[in-house]
Design a protein around this motif. Structure first.
Motif, PDB file in Angstrom:
ATOM      1  N   GLY A   1       1.240   2.033  11.593  1.00 57.84           N
ATOM      2  CA  GLY A   1       1.235   2.818  10.172  1.00 57.84           C
ATOM      3  C   GLY A   1       2.801   3.316  10.231  1.00 57.84           C
ATOM      4  O   GLY A   1       2.661   4.247   8.996  1.00 57.84           O
ATOM      5  N   VAL A   2       3.755   3.803  11.127  1.00 60.74           N
ATOM      6  CA  VAL A   2       4.925   4.436  10.763  1.00 60.74           C
ATOM      7  C   VAL A   2       5.676   3.762   9.791  1.00 60.74           C
ATOM      8  O   VAL A   2       6.037   4.061   8.297  1.00 60.74           O
ATOM      9  CB  VAL A   2       5.616   4.529  11.631  1.00 60.74           C
ATOM     10  CG1 VAL A   2       7.111   5.370  11.761  1.00 60.74           C
ATOM     11  CG2 VAL A   2       5.557   5.533  13.336  1.00 60.74           C
TER      12      VAL A   2
ATOM     13  N   ASP B   1       7.204   1.080   4.246  1.00 61.21           N
ATOM     14  CA  ASP B   1       7.327   0.159   3.060  1.00 61.21           C
ATOM     15  C   ASP B   1       6.621   1.231   1.949  1.00 61.21           C
ATOM     16  O   ASP B   1       6.503   0.565   1.072  1.00 61.21           O
ATOM     17  CB  ASP B   1       6.193  -0.886   3.490  1.00 61.21           C
ATOM     18  CG  ASP B   1       6.340  -1.776   4.794  1.00 61.21           C
ATOM     19  OD1 ASP B   1       7.953  -2.032   5.267  1.00 61.21           O
ATOM     20  OD2 ASP B   1       5.841  -1.926   5.737  1.00 61.21           O
ATOM     21  N   ALA B   2       5.504   1.887   2.043  1.00 58.44           N
ATOM     22  CA  ALA B   2       4.892   2.118   0.709  1.00 58.44           C
ATOM     23  C   ALA B   2       6.292   2.861  -0.182  1.00 58.44           C
ATOM     24  O   ALA B   2       5.872   2.777  -0.898  1.00 58.44           O
ATOM     25  CB  ALA B   2       3.797   2.637   1.220  1.00 58.44           C
ATOM     26  N   ALA B   3       6.741   4.125   1.145  1.00 58.36           N
ATOM     27  CA  ALA B   3       7.591   4.585  -0.049  1.00 58.36           C
ATOM     28  C   ALA B   3       8.673   2.944  -0.623  1.00 58.36           C
ATOM     29  O   ALA B   3       8.964   3.905  -1.698  1.00 58.36           O
ATOM     30  CB  ALA B   3       8.021   5.316   0.694  1.00 58.36           C
ATOM     31  N   SER B   4       9.512   2.353  -0.006  1.00 57.95           N
ATOM     32  CA  SER B   4      10.162   1.487  -0.719  1.00 57.95           C
ATOM     33  C   SER B   4       9.376   1.497  -1.855  1.00 57.95           C
ATOM     34  O   SER B   4       9.941   0.974  -2.405  1.00 57.95           O
ATOM     35  CB  SER B   4      10.245   0.566  -0.234  1.00 57.95           C
ATOM     36  OG  SER B   4      11.446   0.912   1.370  1.00 57.95           O
ATOM     37  N   ALA B   5       8.102  -0.100  -2.178  1.00 61.90           N
ATOM     38  CA  ALA B   5       7.086   0.325  -3.032  1.00 61.90           C
ATOM     39  C   ALA B   5       6.775   0.658  -3.813  1.00 61.90           C
ATOM     40  O   ALA B   5       7.412   1.018  -5.165  1.00 61.90           O
ATOM     41  CB  ALA B   5       6.357   0.172  -2.137  1.00 61.90           C
ATOM     42  N   LEU B   6       7.343   2.419  -3.949  1.00 64.85           N
ATOM     43  CA  LEU B   6       7.302   3.024  -4.473  1.00 64.85           C
ATOM     44  C   LEU B   6       8.305   3.435  -5.263  1.00 64.85           C
ATOM     45  O   LEU B   6       8.497   3.114  -6.903  1.00 64.85           O
ATOM     46  CB  LEU B   6       6.249   4.827  -3.698  1.00 64.85           C
ATOM     47  CG  LEU B   6       6.337   5.898  -5.081  1.00 64.85           C
ATOM     48  CD1 LEU B   6       4.750   5.355  -6.284  1.00 64.85           C
ATOM     49  CD2 LEU B   6       5.655   7.241  -4.580  1.00 64.85           C
TER      50      LEU B   6
ATOM     51  N   GLY C   1      -5.345   0.862   4.064  1.00 67.99           N
ATOM     52  CA  GLY C   1      -3.928   2.089   3.288  1.00 67.99           C
ATOM     53  C   GLY C   1      -4.826   3.492   2.424  1.00 67.99           C
ATOM     54  O   GLY C   1      -3.777   3.758   1.876  1.00 67.99           O
ATOM     55  N   ALA C   2      -5.428   4.132   2.722  1.00 68.52           N
ATOM     56  CA  ALA C   2      -6.434   5.048   1.498  1.00 68.52           C
ATOM     57  C   ALA C   2      -4.992   5.997   2.809  1.00 68.52           C
ATOM     58  O   ALA C   2      -4.522   7.385   2.696  1.00 68.52           O
ATOM     59  CB  ALA C   2      -7.741   5.375   2.417  1.00 68.52           C
ATOM     60  N   TRP C   3      -4.930   6.174   4.489  1.00 70.66           N
ATOM     61  CA  TRP C   3      -4.210   7.028   5.565  1.00 70.66           C
ATOM     62  C   TRP C   3      -2.783   7.004   5.475  1.00 70.66           C
ATOM     63  O   TRP C   3      -2.257   7.919   5.022  1.00 70.66           O
ATOM     64  CB  TRP C   3      -4.435   6.809   6.954  1.00 70.66           C
ATOM     65  CG  TRP C   3      -4.191   6.863   7.755  1.00 70.66           C
ATOM     66  CD1 TRP C   3      -3.881   8.238   8.465  1.00 70.66           C
ATOM     67  CD2 TRP C   3      -2.985   6.499   8.890  1.00 70.66           C
ATOM     68  NE1 TRP C   3      -3.284   8.660   9.373  1.00 70.66           N
ATOM     69  CE2 TRP C   3      -2.772   7.883  10.441  1.00 70.66           C
ATOM     70  CE3 TRP C   3      -2.617   5.176   9.363  1.00 70.66           C
ATOM     71  CZ2 TRP C   3      -1.941   7.400  10.721  1.00 70.66           C
ATOM     72  CZ3 TRP C   3      -1.681   5.925  10.722  1.00 70.66           C
ATOM     73  CH2 TRP C   3      -1.450   6.026  11.240  1.00 70.66           C
ATOM     74  N   ILE C   4      -2.478   5.985   5.223  1.00 70.20           N
ATOM     75  CA  ILE C   4      -1.110   5.308   4.385  1.00 70.20           C
ATOM     76  C   ILE C   4      -1.044   5.976   3.190  1.00 70.20           C
ATOM     77  O   ILE C   4       0.711   6.876   2.785  1.00 70.20           O
ATOM     78  CB  ILE C   4      -0.683   4.230   4.328  1.00 70.20           C
ATOM     79  CG1 ILE C   4      -1.057   3.671   5.952  1.00 70.20           C
ATOM     80  CG2 ILE C   4       0.835   4.309   4.019  1.00 70.20           C
ATOM     81  CD1 ILE C   4       0.190   3.882   6.891  1.00 70.20           C
ATOM     82  N   GLY C   5      -1.633   6.417   2.226  1.00 72.37           N
ATOM     83  CA  GLY C   5      -1.643   6.297   0.762  1.00 72.37           C
ATOM     84  C   GLY C   5      -1.817   8.302   1.506  1.00 72.37           C
ATOM     85  O   GLY C   5      -0.476   9.332   0.102  1.00 72.37           O
ATOM     86  N   MET C   6      -2.215   8.980   2.134  1.00 70.63           N
ATOM     87  CA  MET C   6      -2.344  10.485   1.698  1.00 70.63           C
ATOM     88  C   MET C   6      -1.057  11.096   2.525  1.00 70.63           C
ATOM     89  O   MET C   6      -1.132  11.809   2.445  1.00 70.63           O
ATOM     90  CB  MET C   6      -3.371  10.899   2.976  1.00 70.63           C
ATOM     91  CG  MET C   6      -5.264  10.376   2.235  1.00 70.63           C
ATOM     92  SD  MET C   6      -5.599  10.904   0.408  1.00 70.63           S
ATOM     93  CE  MET C   6      -6.833  12.180   1.672  1.00 70.63           C
ATOM     94  N   GLN C   7      -0.353   9.882   3.722  1.00 69.21           N
ATOM     95  CA  GLN C   7       0.543  10.366   4.172  1.00 69.21           C
ATOM     96  C   GLN C   7       2.072  10.284   3.281  1.00 69.21           C
ATOM     97  O   GLN C   7       2.847  11.433   2.723  1.00 69.21           O
ATOM     98  CB  GLN C   7       0.895   9.345   5.936  1.00 69.21           C
ATOM     99  CG  GLN C   7       0.179   9.524   6.272  1.00 69.21           C
ATOM    100  CD  GLN C   7       0.966   8.812   7.350  1.00 69.21           C
ATOM    101  OE1 GLN C   7       1.541   8.910   8.360  1.00 69.21           O
ATOM    102  NE2 GLN C   7      -0.158   7.802   7.940  1.00 69.21           N
ATOM    103  N   LEU C   8       1.464   9.467   2.180  1.00 63.01           N
ATOM    104  CA  LEU C   8       2.925   9.122   1.125  1.00 63.01           C
ATOM    105  C   LEU C   8       2.694  10.428   0.475  1.00 63.01           C
ATOM    106  O   LEU C   8       3.825  10.896   0.135  1.00 63.01           O
ATOM    107  CB  LEU C   8       2.332   8.237   0.052  1.00 63.01           C
ATOM    108  CG  LEU C   8       3.637   7.397  -0.844  1.00 63.01           C
ATOM    109  CD1 LEU C   8       5.068   7.386  -0.090  1.00 63.01           C
ATOM    110  CD2 LEU C   8       2.522   5.947  -1.431  1.00 63.01           C
TER     111      LEU C   8
END
Length: 217
Positions: free
Chosen positions: A78-79, A84-89, A110-117
């Motif tokens: 998840g780290v 990765d999600a930040a790079s995608a954004l 993905g919901a967990w990652i999204g909430m952290q983003l």
């Protein structure tokens, strides 16, 4: 829909990018479930969320986390996936710098990652969190949760039990300045199989359209 390859922290990431003609269209990224349990950007919930946002006038990107499909790297608890999600954004924003709205949608892991983003990126104006696994992951970082959003789950979810989702929602309800909308789809399992997928998309579309007209955080 164009396949795209963009740079991530561990090498290239593979995505699907669906732009609108309007230069100032809102943008959204969609995050897939757990990479070690078969989660990919072509997961049915992720695919349908992608098109729901596109059909509402959003420019949308969904992508594979590291080690999935043609994305380089390997699973990182998840780290790395958050990076990765930040790079995608970053990639999405670099091509759409006139957007007034930025949303993140995620399903399960993905919901967990999204909430952290959400916590890292103040420009995110709304979120859709589908079946967040509050029983498996710690969501206490949402203090305070920076923007309003929709948390939606099925009443027959055995992967992420509704009682845990309720606990998460109740904690978030205590926060001022944002509104967490919680919707349950009666009889739906974790994957919203059958007609439950239509209900999931209807609730999502109705919520996002309302938020866009309200223009609120």
């Amino acid at each position: 829909m164009p396949e795209v390859i963009f740079p991530g922290p561990e090498g290239r990431l593979e995505g699907r990018y669906h732009p609108q003609k309007e230069r100032d269209a809102p943008i959204a990224i969609v995050l897939h479930p757990h990479p070690q349990f078969g989660g990919t950007m072509n997961n049915k919930v992720v695919y349908n969320l992608h098109y729901a946002f596109y059909n509402m006038g959003f420019t949308v990107l969904r992508f594979n986390f590291r080690g999935v499909g043609r994305s380089q790297g390997e699973y990182d608890q998840g780290v790395g996936e958050l990076s990765d999600a930040a790079s995608a954004l970053d990639y999405l924003q670099s091509m759409n710098n006139n957007s007034k709205h930025c949303w993140v949608a995620g399903f399960s892991f993905g919901a967990w990652i999204g909430m952290q983003l959400l916590m890292r990126r103040p420009e995110i104006t709304g979120f859709i969190s589908v079946a967040p696994p509050a029983n498996m992951y710690d969501f206490s970082f949402l203090a305070p949760c920076p923007s309003s959003g929709l948390i939606i789950n099925g009443t027959s979810d055995r992967v992420a039990p509704p009682a845990d989702t309720f606990g998460l929602v109740n904690k978030l309800h205590e926060q001022k300045g944002i509104t967490i909308t919680h919707t349950e789809v009666e009889g739906a399992d974790h994957f919203f199989q059958g007609d439950h997928m239509d209900s999931l998309m209807d609730h999502t579309t109705e919520y996002v359209k309302r938020r866009l007209t309200e223009n609120t955080r």
